[in-house]
Design a protein around this motif. Structure first.
Motif, PDB file in Angstrom:
ATOM      1  N   PRO B  47       0.826  -1.209   0.000  1.00  0.00           N
ATOM      2  CA  PRO B  47       0.000   0.000   0.000  1.00  0.00           C
ATOM      3  C   PRO B  47       0.864   1.265   0.000  1.00  0.00           C
ATOM      4  N   HIS B  48       0.422   2.256  -0.659  1.00  0.00           N
ATOM      5  CA  HIS B  48       1.139   3.527  -0.737  1.00  0.00           C
ATOM      6  C   HIS B  48       0.964   4.281   0.577  1.00  0.00           C
ATOM      7  N   ALA B  49       2.117   4.503   1.234  1.00  0.00           N
ATOM      8  CA  ALA B  49       2.067   5.071   2.585  1.00  0.00           C
ATOM      9  C   ALA B  49       1.395   6.443   2.604  1.00  0.00           C
ATOM     10  N   GLY B  50       1.695   7.250   1.615  1.00  0.00           N
ATOM     11  CA  GLY B  50       1.139   8.593   1.595  1.00  0.00           C
ATOM     12  C   GLY B  50      -0.377   8.584   1.422  1.00  0.00           C
ATOM     13  N   ALA B  51      -0.826   7.795   0.487  1.00  0.00           N
ATOM     14  CA  ALA B  51      -2.270   7.701   0.244  1.00  0.00           C
ATOM     15  C   ALA B  51      -2.981   7.223   1.499  1.00  0.00           C
ATOM     16  N   ALA B  53      -1.948   7.529   4.569  1.00  0.00           N
ATOM     17  CA  ALA B  53      -1.914   8.571   5.596  1.00  0.00           C
ATOM     18  C   ALA B  53      -2.983   9.616   5.318  1.00  0.00           C
ATOM     19  N   LEU B  54      -3.135   9.938   4.059  1.00  0.00           N
ATOM     20  CA  LEU B  54      -4.106  10.972   3.708  1.00  0.00           C
ATOM     21  C   LEU B  54      -5.528  10.528   4.028  1.00  0.00           C
ATOM     22  N   LEU B 114       3.111  14.151   9.974  1.00  0.00           N
ATOM     23  CA  LEU B 114       4.071  13.164   9.505  1.00  0.00           C
ATOM     24  C   LEU B 114       4.102  11.969  10.450  1.00  0.00           C
TER      25      LEU B 114
END
Lengths: 333, 333
Positions: B47-51, B53-54, B114
DNA sequence: CCGAGTTGTCGAAGCGTTTCAACACCCTAA
DNA sequence: TTAGGGTGTTGAAACGCTTCGACAACTCGG
């Protein structure tokens, strides 16, 4: 939570204008910039890291995989880490700390787009992580020098040359009965890159100079250092020259030499491979090949940054050793 | 880049189903789960960490602010860090390493979402970071104990009790001429929380036991440790008992005592505050209050996790000291 | 005075997830 | 037979940012 939208509204501009003021990727008039910056300050706005990562495909995070194990020398590790972290921050990067013992840490942070680049410490000659990072989109920098470094950038102290120079310094002074007290047995058994190169260099120089090649590993515990020294003294009773690469062992060895009635440098000359501050802080300042650990950490970051800026040159940088003469070496009597 | 969409298509299910299989937040039939998991494995999906987190407002990252300065004791720091990182990973958290010297590191990673929580080391009695973290949405755990700990959770070794117990151990054996070799001057001057508490405890116990209160700080360099010991021996020529809290100084002090012709424990008893492995590894195993640094790091993570799970109890946990008797203490002759 | 740049700003389409509300289905009890 | 209550699955709306293309308002040379 204050978003870029709040800032835009407050400053009376569009969201994209705020974004461009922040990134500087388009020209913004001075007056607009000022209004945006005031709004940011007033609201205490900080961009959402996740949103940013999602939209830009950049996280501004490096992964640093450091050996958090007991058998490595903590103080040197810390210097690498410090070098990496401080330099990274100057380029607005943060550092994520990973351990070796997670099986697929590399894949997780890499494929998961958690980080923009990886820096790997404690590299082994045939390191299993190398194929893993090779499969990644992100650039990787190794601190250390594996046998097969294809596709990855490396930086490290030139331990091979350092070992040669250390020994040559002793033999040039006239020492013939010499020995090396080296890294812990576990480090050697793992074929940690630096240990391999160190031993290779020492062996080559011993052969070249026609002196016996006595190498004794030493653990990090004081008792083990004493044991190693005694083992050396047994093998080479006439010992007059000693090369030590083992931070932790160095003070213990010096103390034990004194106990055994051997003066430094009158009876035994000692050359160390150690950071300058360690070598300098001993009771007798030690002639040493200064390991620029802090600097190597910084260089690793610089190489990572270069790759992120588009340079696709994969390079290996070996930091040349310089011998710093202090008070622990002299010709044999 | 392989996304959740690719997985869904491959498994023949919807995106949300994949998400739910991953998170376990809804029941998924065994057969569907199996298909999804196969698709994930086949595609090597992360999974894409940024997505993530968002969408979820969770990053699964802790910030660890560690003192990367020369005057603190590296080996203990490393143990804290190791404890934090390894425990965090068992809960699927990563650790972002911050330094003290960035002015608003706390605000940046906190407001920027963050990290999910912060762990602060090297806390000072009146630490300027405390108001900063108090303004944050994220929970914070301090390793250390400031004067005013309102609103933040704390965990630390009970240095005050440890100092009292150490001294009491000596006085109970009958020692009257005692001294403390303590942390580096800089650490004391900064009012680092542990140093303050250590000195407070020692002073109180000295008064209570009616013995003189001689305290000598010692820097981390070997020379400084020697100087500190000599200063103590000058002030208390009849010295028979010594408390040492200073990792780096301990081996040097032991060596120097031997040089000065004082045997341990026959002439001088030594109690240390140090991790068990350090105390145990000395030439004479040292009676010590074992500092469970690894464990404290783990507890810090546990407290952070508890807060993230919704517990809003702000607590202070002081790890009680236990004296481990080894071979370095005996009654005075 | 016109057309071609140049400069500064904007709207909107993503980026890859999570999660909510809705729904289809099957089972059971009335 | 039907209403009601799980189960298991889905579509679509966020989440907060970056960036592309468009465009209005200028400047300037001819």
């Amino acid at each position: 939570m204050v978003t870029i939208n709040d800032v835009a509204r407050r400053a009376g501009v569009s969201v994209s204008t705020v974004s461009y003021t922040l990134s500087g990727k388009r020209t913004i008039s001075a007056s607009t910039r000022a209004r945006v910056e005031r709004a940011i300050a007033e609201l205490g706005y900080h961009p959402h890291a996740g949103a940013r990562a999602l939209a830009s495909a950049r996280t501004n995070i490096f992964a640093l995989m450091a050996p958090l194990r007991p058998d490595v020398d903590v103080s040197v590790i810390m210097q690498f880490v410090t070098g990496v972290v401080t330099r990274a921050r100057t380029a607005d990067y943060d550092v994520l700390l990973l351990t070796q013992d997670e099986a697929d840490g590399v894949g997780r942070v890499g494929s998961g787009s958690l980080v923009d680049a990886l820096i790997l410490m404690d590299v082994e000659s045939d390191d299993p992580r190398i194929p893993q990072v090779a499969a990644l989109r992100q650039p990787t920098i190794l601190i250390g020098l594996p046998e097969d470094a294809r596709g990855v950038s490396c930086v490290d102290f030139d331990f091979e040359a350092a070992a040669r120079l250390s020994l040559r310094h002793l033999t040039a002074l006239g020492h013939r009965n010499v020995a090396l007290i080296g890294p812990p047995p576990a480090v050697i058994a793992r074929h940690t890159s630096y240990a391999d190169r160190l031993l290779r260099g020492y062996r080559a120089q011993a052969e070249h100079d026609g002196v016996g090649c006595v190498i004794e590993p030493a653990g990090t515990a004081p008792g083990e250092a004493v044991a190693a020294l005694d083992a050396v003294l047994t093998q080479v009773p006439e010992l007059t020259g000693l090369v030590v690469h083992n931070e932790a062992a160095l003070p213990v060895i010096l103390a034990t030499l004194r106990d055994r009635g051997r003066r430094v440098p009158e009876d035994i000359s000692v050359v160390a491979l150690a950071p300058a501050d360690v070598a300098d802080a001993q009771p007798v300042p030690i002639t040493a090949m200064d390991i620029p650990a802090l600097n190597i950490g910084q260089v690793a970051v610089d190489m990572a940054l270069a790759r992120l800026r588009g340079s696709d040159t994969v390079e290996t940088r070996l930091i040349a050793p310089t011998l710093h003469e202090r008070s622990s070496t002299a010709p044999p009597r």
